[in-house]
Design a protein around this motif. Structure first.
Motif, PDB file in Angstrom:
ATOM      1  N   LEU A  38      77.402  45.087  17.768  1.00 44.80           N
ATOM      2  CA  LEU A  38      76.410  44.866  16.579  1.00 44.80           C
ATOM      3  C   LEU A  38      76.474  46.058  15.353  1.00 44.80           C
ATOM      4  CD1 LEU A  38      74.379  42.809  15.304  1.00 44.80           C
ATOM      5  CD2 LEU A  38      72.546  44.306  16.870  1.00 44.80           C
ATOM      6  N   SER A  39      76.617  47.045  15.979  1.00 37.70           N
ATOM      7  CA  SER A  39      76.359  48.283  15.103  1.00 37.70           C
ATOM      8  C   SER A  39      77.845  48.316  14.207  1.00 37.70           C
ATOM      9  CB  SER A  39      76.371  49.785  15.874  1.00 37.70           C
ATOM     10  OG  SER A  39      77.610  49.955  16.735  1.00 37.70           O
ATOM     11  N   LYS A  40      78.829  47.659  14.633  1.00 42.34           N
ATOM     12  CA  LYS A  40      80.023  47.893  13.675  1.00 42.34           C
ATOM     13  C   LYS A  40      80.358  46.765  12.840  1.00 42.34           C
ATOM     14  CE  LYS A  40      82.727  49.867  17.508  1.00 42.34           C
ATOM     15  NZ  LYS A  40      83.932  49.932  18.305  1.00 42.34           N
ATOM     16  N   LEU A  41      79.301  45.991  12.782  1.00 42.17           N
ATOM     17  CA  LEU A  41      79.151  45.032  11.804  1.00 42.17           C
ATOM     18  C   LEU A  41      78.369  45.292  10.319  1.00 42.17           C
ATOM     19  CD1 LEU A  41      77.824  41.721  13.947  1.00 42.17           C
ATOM     20  CD2 LEU A  41      80.193  42.135  13.194  1.00 42.17           C
ATOM     21  N   PRO A  42      78.813  44.562   9.109  1.00 50.35           N
ATOM     22  CA  PRO A  42      78.138  44.923   8.129  1.00 50.35           C
ATOM     23  C   PRO A  42      76.771  44.788   8.114  1.00 50.35           C
ATOM     24  CG  PRO A  42      80.019  43.356   7.721  1.00 50.35           C
ATOM     25  CD  PRO A  42      80.103  43.591   9.053  1.00 50.35           C
ATOM     26  N   ASN A  43      75.992  45.447   7.543  1.00 50.29           N
ATOM     27  CA  ASN A  43      74.338  45.393   7.397  1.00 50.29           C
ATOM     28  C   ASN A  43      73.657  43.903   7.237  1.00 50.29           C
ATOM     29  OD1 ASN A  43      74.198  48.360   7.959  1.00 50.29           O
ATOM     30  ND2 ASN A  43      73.782  48.547   5.749  1.00 50.29           N
ATOM     31  N   LYS A  76      76.551  34.159   7.702  1.00 53.86           N
ATOM     32  CA  LYS A  76      76.610  35.254   8.361  1.00 53.86           C
ATOM     33  C   LYS A  76      76.595  35.562   9.729  1.00 53.86           C
ATOM     34  CE  LYS A  76      74.493  37.289   4.361  1.00 53.86           C
ATOM     35  NZ  LYS A  76      74.652  38.970   3.936  1.00 53.86           N
ATOM     36  N   LEU A  77      75.720  34.323  10.433  1.00 49.89           N
ATOM     37  CA  LEU A  77      75.577  34.386  11.813  1.00 49.89           C
ATOM     38  C   LEU A  77      77.023  33.977  12.456  1.00 49.89           C
ATOM     39  CD1 LEU A  77      72.089  32.476  12.299  1.00 49.89           C
ATOM     40  CD2 LEU A  77      72.540  34.828  13.031  1.00 49.89           C
ATOM     41  N   SER A  78      77.614  33.100  11.865  1.00 52.02           N
ATOM     42  CA  SER A  78      78.753  32.720  12.297  1.00 52.02           C
ATOM     43  C   SER A  78      79.793  33.945  12.161  1.00 52.02           C
ATOM     44  CB  SER A  78      79.219  31.460  11.757  1.00 52.02           C
ATOM     45  OG  SER A  78      80.656  31.074  12.255  1.00 52.02           O
ATOM     46  N   LYS A  79      79.983  34.233  11.116  1.00 52.03           N
ATOM     47  CA  LYS A  79      81.096  35.465  10.883  1.00 52.03           C
ATOM     48  C   LYS A  79      80.810  36.587  11.950  1.00 52.03           C
ATOM     49  CE  LYS A  79      82.995  38.158   7.381  1.00 52.03           C
ATOM     50  NZ  LYS A  79      82.842  38.690   5.926  1.00 52.03           N
ATOM     51  N   GLY A  80      79.449  37.066  11.907  1.00 49.88           N
ATOM     52  CA  GLY A  80      79.009  38.029  12.694  1.00 49.88           C
ATOM     53  C   GLY A  80      79.245  37.840  14.354  1.00 49.88           C
ATOM     54  N   MET A  81      78.898  36.825  14.692  1.00 49.65           N
ATOM     55  CA  MET A  81      79.237  36.483  15.979  1.00 49.65           C
ATOM     56  C   MET A  81      80.763  36.220  16.464  1.00 49.65           C
ATOM     57  SD  MET A  81      76.194  36.359  17.533  1.00 49.65           S
ATOM     58  CE  MET A  81      76.441  35.504  19.024  1.00 49.65           C
ATOM     59  N   LYS A  82      81.508  35.891  15.748  1.00 50.32           N
ATOM     60  CA  LYS A  82      82.790  35.836  15.570  1.00 50.32           C
ATOM     61  C   LYS A  82      83.427  37.240  15.844  1.00 50.32           C
ATOM     62  CE  LYS A  82      83.909  31.445  13.861  1.00 50.32           C
ATOM     63  NZ  LYS A  82      84.497  30.893  12.785  1.00 50.32           N
ATOM     64  N   ALA A  83      82.829  38.278  15.180  1.00 50.30           N
ATOM     65  CA  ALA A  83      83.348  39.494  15.109  1.00 50.30           C
ATOM     66  C   ALA A  83      82.958  40.248  16.181  1.00 50.30           C
ATOM     67  CB  ALA A  83      82.858  40.211  13.727  1.00 50.30           C
ATOM     68  N   MET A  84      81.891  39.806  16.798  1.00 50.29           N
ATOM     69  CA  MET A  84      81.171  40.644  18.016  1.00 50.29           C
ATOM     70  C   MET A  84      82.016  40.037  19.187  1.00 50.29           C
ATOM     71  SD  MET A  84      77.067  40.654  17.444  1.00 50.29           S
ATOM     72  CE  MET A  84      76.943  41.383  19.050  1.00 50.29           C
ATOM     73  N   LYS A  85      82.158  38.903  19.177  1.00 49.64           N
ATOM     74  CA  LYS A  85      83.064  38.277  20.271  1.00 49.64           C
ATOM     75  C   LYS A  85      84.315  39.029  20.438  1.00 49.64           C
ATOM     76  CE  LYS A  85      80.680  33.912  20.781  1.00 49.64           C
ATOM     77  NZ  LYS A  85      80.582  32.552  20.448  1.00 49.64           N
ATOM     78  N   GLN A  86      84.873  39.132  19.283  1.00 45.61           N
ATOM     79  CA  GLN A  86      86.281  39.751  19.115  1.00 45.61           C
ATOM     80  C   GLN A  86      86.261  41.167  19.705  1.00 45.61           C
ATOM     81  OE1 GLN A  86      88.143  39.975  15.404  1.00 45.61           O
ATOM     82  NE2 GLN A  86      90.413  40.189  16.152  1.00 45.61           N
TER      83      GLN A  86
END
Length: 93
Positions: A38-43, A76-86
């Protein structure tokens, strides 16, 4: 005697939900991995994920709070969750 049965039933329920030290450690490790991802995602993505999944807000509440559309929140939820899963998948090495 019904008090004894109630106590025994409570003990059974508690022991069914008891966790071992290794289960607790595993949960702690997973929580730390989630926090790191989560900390690696954009704010903006961090905020919508935090509000939705940690605070339990609805998409509409988040949209109103951030003054953006519900579609923007969903994106934003979708993009963030995909990035977190990756990120979480990459941590398995």
């Amino acid at each position: 005697r019904s008090v004894d049965r109630d106590i025994a039933l409570q003990d059974d329920i508690l022991s069914a939900h008891a966790t071992t030290p290794s289960q607790i450690a595993s949960k702690d490790e997973e929580a730390n991995r989630l926090k790191m991802a989560l900390s690696k995602l954009p704010n903006g993505e961090q905020e919508v994920i935090r509000l939705r999944y940690y605070e339990g807000w609805t998409v509409k509440q988040i949209a109103d709070h951030l003054n953006i559309t519900p579609d923007a929140v969903a994106w934003k939820l979708s993009k963030g969750m995909k990035a977190m899963k990756q990120q979480m998948g990459n941590d398995d090495t």
